[in-house]
Design a protein around this motif. Sequence first.
Motif, PDB file in Angstrom:
ATOM      1  N   GLU A 389       0.837  -1.218   0.000  1.00  0.00           N
ATOM      2  CA  GLU A 389       0.000   0.000   0.000  1.00  0.00           C
ATOM      3  C   GLU A 389       0.864   1.258   0.000  1.00  0.00           C
ATOM      4  OE1 GLU A 389      -4.096  -1.611   2.094  1.00  0.00           O
ATOM      5  OE2 GLU A 389      -2.665  -0.461   3.318  1.00  0.00           O
ATOM      6  N   ALA A 390       1.977   1.162   0.735  1.00  0.00           N
ATOM      7  CA  ALA A 390       2.872   2.329   0.777  1.00  0.00           C
ATOM      8  C   ALA A 390       3.456   2.591  -0.618  1.00  0.00           C
ATOM      9  CB  ALA A 390       3.986   2.103   1.801  1.00  0.00           C
ATOM     10  N   ILE A 391       3.753   1.502  -1.342  1.00  0.00           N
ATOM     11  CA  ILE A 391       4.298   1.695  -2.708  1.00  0.00           C
ATOM     12  C   ILE A 391       3.229   2.340  -3.598  1.00  0.00           C
ATOM     13  CG2 ILE A 391       5.274   0.556  -4.761  1.00  0.00           C
ATOM     14  CD1 ILE A 391       6.196  -1.711  -2.900  1.00  0.00           C
ATOM     15  N   GLU A 392       2.002   1.818  -3.487  1.00  0.00           N
ATOM     16  CA  GLU A 392       0.897   2.392  -4.285  1.00  0.00           C
ATOM     17  C   GLU A 392       0.768   3.893  -4.016  1.00  0.00           C
ATOM     18  OE1 GLU A 392      -2.320  -1.230  -4.978  1.00  0.00           O
ATOM     19  OE2 GLU A 392      -2.714   0.233  -3.398  1.00  0.00           O
ATOM     20  N   ASP A 393       0.827   4.246  -2.730  1.00  0.00           N
ATOM     21  CA  ASP A 393       0.691   5.661  -2.363  1.00  0.00           C
ATOM     22  C   ASP A 393       1.793   6.497  -3.007  1.00  0.00           C
ATOM     23  OD1 ASP A 393      -1.532   5.226  -0.921  1.00  0.00           O
ATOM     24  OD2 ASP A 393      -0.535   5.162   1.046  1.00  0.00           O
ATOM     25  N   ARG A 394       3.018   5.963  -2.954  1.00  0.00           N
ATOM     26  CA  ARG A 394       4.156   6.706  -3.509  1.00  0.00           C
ATOM     27  C   ARG A 394       3.979   6.894  -5.020  1.00  0.00           C
ATOM     28  NH1 ARG A 394       9.310   4.509  -4.212  1.00  0.00           N
ATOM     29  NH2 ARG A 394       8.721   2.766  -2.897  1.00  0.00           N
ATOM     30  N   ILE A 395       3.547   5.834  -5.702  1.00  0.00           N
ATOM     31  CA  ILE A 395       3.366   5.952  -7.162  1.00  0.00           C
ATOM     32  C   ILE A 395       2.256   6.963  -7.465  1.00  0.00           C
ATOM     33  CG2 ILE A 395       2.810   4.713  -9.299  1.00  0.00           C
ATOM     34  CD1 ILE A 395       3.815   2.161  -7.993  1.00  0.00           C
ATOM     35  N   ARG A 396       1.180   6.868  -6.671  1.00  0.00           N
ATOM     36  CA  ARG A 396       0.030   7.765  -6.891  1.00  0.00           C
ATOM     37  C   ARG A 396       0.473   9.228  -6.779  1.00  0.00           C
ATOM     38  NH1 ARG A 396      -3.068   5.939  -2.949  1.00  0.00           N
ATOM     39  NH2 ARG A 396      -3.633   4.080  -4.120  1.00  0.00           N
ATOM     40  N   GLU A 397       1.259   9.478  -5.723  1.00  0.00           N
ATOM     41  CA  GLU A 397       1.720  10.854  -5.496  1.00  0.00           C
ATOM     42  C   GLU A 397       2.598  11.343  -6.646  1.00  0.00           C
ATOM     43  OE1 GLU A 397       4.008  11.785  -1.828  1.00  0.00           O
ATOM     44  OE2 GLU A 397       2.166  10.970  -0.929  1.00  0.00           O
ATOM     45  N   ARG A 398       3.532  10.477  -7.062  1.00  0.00           N
ATOM     46  CA  ARG A 398       4.453  10.897  -8.139  1.00  0.00           C
ATOM     47  C   ARG A 398       3.707  11.109  -9.445  1.00  0.00           C
ATOM     48  NH1 ARG A 398      10.017   7.728  -7.497  1.00  0.00           N
ATOM     49  NH2 ARG A 398      10.273   8.087  -5.257  1.00  0.00           N
ATOM     50  N   GLY A 404      -0.531  16.256 -13.165  1.00  0.00           N
ATOM     51  CA  GLY A 404      -1.436  17.346 -12.814  1.00  0.00           C
ATOM     52  C   GLY A 404      -2.883  16.900 -12.659  1.00  0.00           C
ATOM     53  N   ILE A 405      -3.119  15.603 -12.571  1.00  0.00           N
ATOM     54  CA  ILE A 405      -4.470  15.114 -12.261  1.00  0.00           C
ATOM     55  C   ILE A 405      -4.340  13.972 -11.259  1.00  0.00           C
ATOM     56  CG2 ILE A 405      -5.782  15.635 -14.356  1.00  0.00           C
ATOM     57  CD1 ILE A 405      -5.051  12.709 -15.211  1.00  0.00           C
ATOM     58  N   ARG A 406      -5.430  13.702 -10.537  1.00  0.00           N
ATOM     59  CA  ARG A 406      -5.406  12.578  -9.600  1.00  0.00           C
ATOM     60  C   ARG A 406      -5.600  11.279 -10.360  1.00  0.00           C
ATOM     61  NH1 ARG A 406      -9.798  12.838  -6.376  1.00  0.00           N
ATOM     62  NH2 ARG A 406     -10.181  14.974  -7.017  1.00  0.00           N
ATOM     63  N   VAL A 407      -4.826  10.265 -10.040  1.00  0.00           N
ATOM     64  CA  VAL A 407      -5.013   8.974 -10.698  1.00  0.00           C
ATOM     65  C   VAL A 407      -5.091   7.883  -9.647  1.00  0.00           C
ATOM     66  CG1 VAL A 407      -3.722   9.639 -12.762  1.00  0.00           C
ATOM     67  CG2 VAL A 407      -2.521   8.529 -10.914  1.00  0.00           C
ATOM     68  N   GLY A 408      -5.749   6.776 -10.003  1.00  0.00           N
ATOM     69  CA  GLY A 408      -5.762   5.612  -9.126  1.00  0.00           C
ATOM     70  C   GLY A 408      -4.574   4.728  -9.485  1.00  0.00           C
ATOM     71  N   VAL A 409      -4.059   4.010  -8.497  1.00  0.00           N
ATOM     72  CA  VAL A 409      -2.945   3.092  -8.773  1.00  0.00           C
ATOM     73  C   VAL A 409      -3.285   1.740  -8.174  1.00  0.00           C
ATOM     74  CG1 VAL A 409      -0.512   2.576  -8.302  1.00  0.00           C
ATOM     75  CG2 VAL A 409      -1.210   4.916  -8.820  1.00  0.00           C
ATOM     76  N   LYS A 410      -3.070   0.702  -8.968  1.00  0.00           N
ATOM     77  CA  LYS A 410      -3.317  -0.638  -8.454  1.00  0.00           C
ATOM     78  C   LYS A 410      -2.133  -1.529  -8.800  1.00  0.00           C
ATOM     79  CE  LYS A 410      -6.729  -4.275  -9.069  1.00  0.00           C
ATOM     80  NZ  LYS A 410      -7.848  -4.613  -9.930  1.00  0.00           N
TER      81      LYS A 410
END
Length: 434
Positions: A389-398, A404-410
Amino acid sequence: MIWDPYYECMDPEERTKLQVRRLRETVARLNVNVPWYRDRFAEKGIEPGDIKSLDDLRHLPFTTKDDLRETYPLGLFAVPPEECVRIHASSGTTGKPIIAGYTRDDITNVWAETIARTIACGGGTSHDVLHNAYGYGLFTGGLGLHYGGELMGCLVIPASGGNTERQLMLMEDLGSTILCCTPSYALTIADVAENIGFDLSRIKLKSGLFGAEPWSDSARESIEERLGLSAHDIYGLTEVIGPGVAGECEAKAGLHVYDDHFIPEVIDPDSGEPLPPGEKGELVLTCITKRAFPIIRFRTRDITRLDYETCACGRTQPRMERITGRTDDMLIIRGVNVFPSQIEEVLLRIEEVEPHYQLVLTREGHLDNLEVQVEVSPAMFSDEVRKLEAIEDRIRERLSSALGIRVGVKLVEPRSIERSIGKAKRVIDKREEV
Ligand code: DLL
């Protein structure tokens, strides 16, 4: 109302002469001020004086997004930065954006003018209250419409995007008559009104200027019916100026290209050869009046066709059909241009994942969602959920900061994304047409 009948209804032969004069002058200026263009002209053996007719345009070199990336940030500017008063930007194919610059003259005598024409095409006059919900900032939509609206004498409401309930309140209280935003946001406004029980007859919009993303006739019908306005398509792009390249008049039979400023051509995207009028192909645009950043034969990658017949409205400027697609893989998500290569660049820098990914696009209400599915490396796969989950969060943030838009990461299991033999199928588009 026609904002500038002199140019908009000019005799086509007269306009051609004007275009040739302006083109020659622009090429001469670029030849002196922009080494990159000087080299390209030299490679093709072109001297500014060689340009004698519009047909000679085909001898000039193309400019592409890649060329802009290579000359980033200001390599194609034709004036020193101190002569510029504004910068805008748009996504490039990788981490660095495309930078556009404007002199004061570009803003007031080119951009605001072509936007005023666009607003007039959409039925606007100085009596209108123009609610501008395009994003303000580096995106050209907000400030582009803003200056043209002020030039026309409209009362401009710089609402920018977001907070739809407040937008509804402002439109009601200030008596907005023209709405400017992406077509998908117009539909969202209608949805929100419905959800909160806001009776749309309380606002008195008469027309809308919608663009920055593709939309369809059924979207037009739906917007017109739900918001009770006349919906007009407007087109433009950062590299050329922003919005204000073309706009639809009341005839709604294509968008008038302001070709005394931007010369349109339609080419075969494979051979690069110009196509005869009326044939469908890639739109190429050349700026002939801008000072800071006059781009020559920019390959827009947008697909359309041109109609040179005089329009029922009286304007003689050619009309482009609504954009029906692109020749590259650029996606437009919530009005923001996104290239899969930008996403790949971010993912490649993250150690714990493999370079196997897929982009899944869905639509929630009228808004697009992007989910990036990426394979976790075999070594990480056995790890605890918390770590993943921490990796997902990091990818999402980057990704959010890069795009410049919010994206989901799975994160998905190693080898679960289908391997292709040819070109990888990176994008799964589950959206229906807007
Ligand atoms: O989208 C400028 C703009 C702002 C146009 C507000 C209209 C209204 P960029 O961010 O550089 O500039 O994106 C340009 O968006 O090459 C097209 O692919 C797409 N696009 C713009 N207008 C339309 C439209 C602005 N009316 C890219 N229909 C372009 C379809 C459009 N696609």
